[in-house]
Structure formats: structure tokens, C-alpha cells
Design an enzyme around this catalytic site. Structure first.
Site: not given
Length: 251
Positions: A11, A167
């Protein structure tokens, strides 16, 4: 037998030195691992350095996002050829943060998946429901729509180049994790959907990762589920000890 695939999504974390240190540490720790496919997905600006740091190791490099056009006046975007040029093998398409923070649609994600395949990159198609959607018993509907629209136009010849990552959005970065049974239920539903869209043979071969607060403590029980073929790891992929431990547990 589906080969397990563990990918780390860094990320918007790390700096240049920290990225190289993490990548080099993983390359060293995982140098003898051959029973698990491994990838790390650093920020764009560190892709080249990370690619160099893992060169010669089993660790592959992926990007966190891409644009579907090959080149042109698309300020701030990155093309598939640029990603390949700096050593990428994989690219994440449709991560929930891209969908729900940036506003990406199923149609845009689908364009990215097809452009990735056409360029020779291997897409990780991320899907998953919001907390309110799960509480409203809409998980299957939401995920089915994301998978179906995300794969629209992907041929039977190309579908096995895709990894699907389930997810649940409510489990990403929250410390909450879907129970192994919850993960298995959705993974089995996705595999059944792939059988409907393609064939049972394709469904038996396609890899489906689980993501959402996956960590060393829950790796074994998640991976013990028959339809969980890997993990898309967030925070735990930012530490050599944690991420390598997860991969060695699977191996």
C-alpha cells in the site's frame, strides 16, 4: 493441485531505503522456497529498486494498480509496459481501496484486467463486500457481480492468468478477519461461479486468495480451507519476519 500464492500489498508505506531493506530481507529468507509463489507489491516509485533487490530470488514483483491505455495524455497514470519495464510480473486490479476510496467501477476494473492480460502481466482481481452489505446478507450478490463484471470478455484461454483475491472490505486493516468458514464459503461460491462462467476444469485450476487482516497467527487455519489457495497480505507483509513466517508456514 493448485500451487499456493502469497502476495504482499505494501500500500502507501515505506520509503526508498526501507523498501529495499524489506525486499532484500525477504529475498534472503525465502531463497529456498519453491513450493509457494510469492510476490510483493510496493508503491510505484520503489518498483525498480525492489525488483533489483529480489532479483535471482523466488520473490516476484507486482504493482498495486495500473491504467488500461498503453500510453498518452493520462497524467499521473502508469501503463502496463512501464510496469513490465521495471520488472513487474503481477498487478492488482480493483483493490477495495481503489473501488471505495478512489471510486473505481467494475467496468474500469474490467478494462484493467483485460489490458494486463493483453500486455503479459498477471492480474490479481480483488473483490469483496462492505460491512453493511454483509450484514444485509448481500455478500454473494456483491461478489458475484464484481467477479462476473471484472472478468467480462476474458477468454477461456486467458482466465487462468488471473488470480482472484477475496477481501471482505470490513476486514482490511481493521484487525478483523473473516473466520475460516466465512472465507471458505465465499471462496467456494466464487469457484462455483467460475465453473458456470467457464468450466469445472477451469474452476478446479484457478487460484483464489483470501485477504483482510491475514497474519502469521491465522495463516495455517485460513490455508487449511479447501478453496483458499493463497493470501493477499497487507500490514503483515511490511515485516520480513512476519511475511516470511507466513510463507514458510504455507510451504
Amino acid at each position: 493441485m493448485r500451487k499456493p500464492f502469497i502476495a504482499g500489498n505494501w500500500k502507501m508505506n515505506k520509503d526508498s531505503a526501507g523498501s529495499v531493506e524489506l525486499a532484500a530481507g525477504l529475498a534472503k529468507e525465502l531463497k529456498d522456497v519453491d513450493s509457494v509463489d510469492v510476490a510483493v507489491c510496493p508503491p510505484f516509485v520503489y518498483l525498480q529498486a525492489v525488483s533489483n533487490a529480489v532479483s535471482g530470488s523466488p520473490v516476484k514483483v507486482g504493482a498495486q494498480n495500473m491504467y488500461f491505455e498503453a500510453n498518452g495524455a493520462f497524467t499521473g497514470e502508469i501503463s502496463t509496459d512501464m510496469l513490465k519495464d521495471v520488472g513487474c510480473t503481477y498487478v492488482i486490479c480493483g483493490h477495495s481501496e481503489r473501488r471505495h476510496v478512489i471510486g473505481e467501477t467494475d467496468e474500469l476494473v474490467n478494462k484493467k484486467v483485460k489490458a494486463a492480460i493483453e500486455s503479459g502481466l498477471l492480474p490479481i482481481l480483488a473483490v469483496g463486500e462492505l460491512l453493511e452489505e454483509r450484514e444485509a446478507d448481500k455478500t454473494n450478490d456483491v461478489v458475484k457481480t464484481q467477479v462476473t463484471k471484472g472478468l467480462e470478455g476474458v477468454s477461456a484461454d486467458d482466465i487462468l492468468k488471473v488470480t482472484i483475491a477475496y477481501e471482505p472490505v470490513w476486514a482490511i486493516g481493521t484487525g478483523k478477519t473473516a473466520t475460516p468458514d466465512q472465507a471458505q464459503d465465499v471462496h467456494a461460491m466464487i469457484r462455483g461461479l467460475i465453473a458456470e462462467l467457464y468450466s469445472q476444469d477451469v474452476a478446479d485450476k484457478i487460484r483464489i486468495q483470501y485477504g483482510g487482516s491475514a497474519k502469521p497467527a491465522n495463516t495455517a487455519e485460513l490455508m487449511a480451507q479447501p478453496d483458499v489457495d493463497g493470501l493477499l497480505v497487507g500490514g503483515a507483509s511490511l515485516k520480513v519476519e512476519d511475511f516470511s513466517k507466513m510463507i514458510k508456514t504455507v510451504a
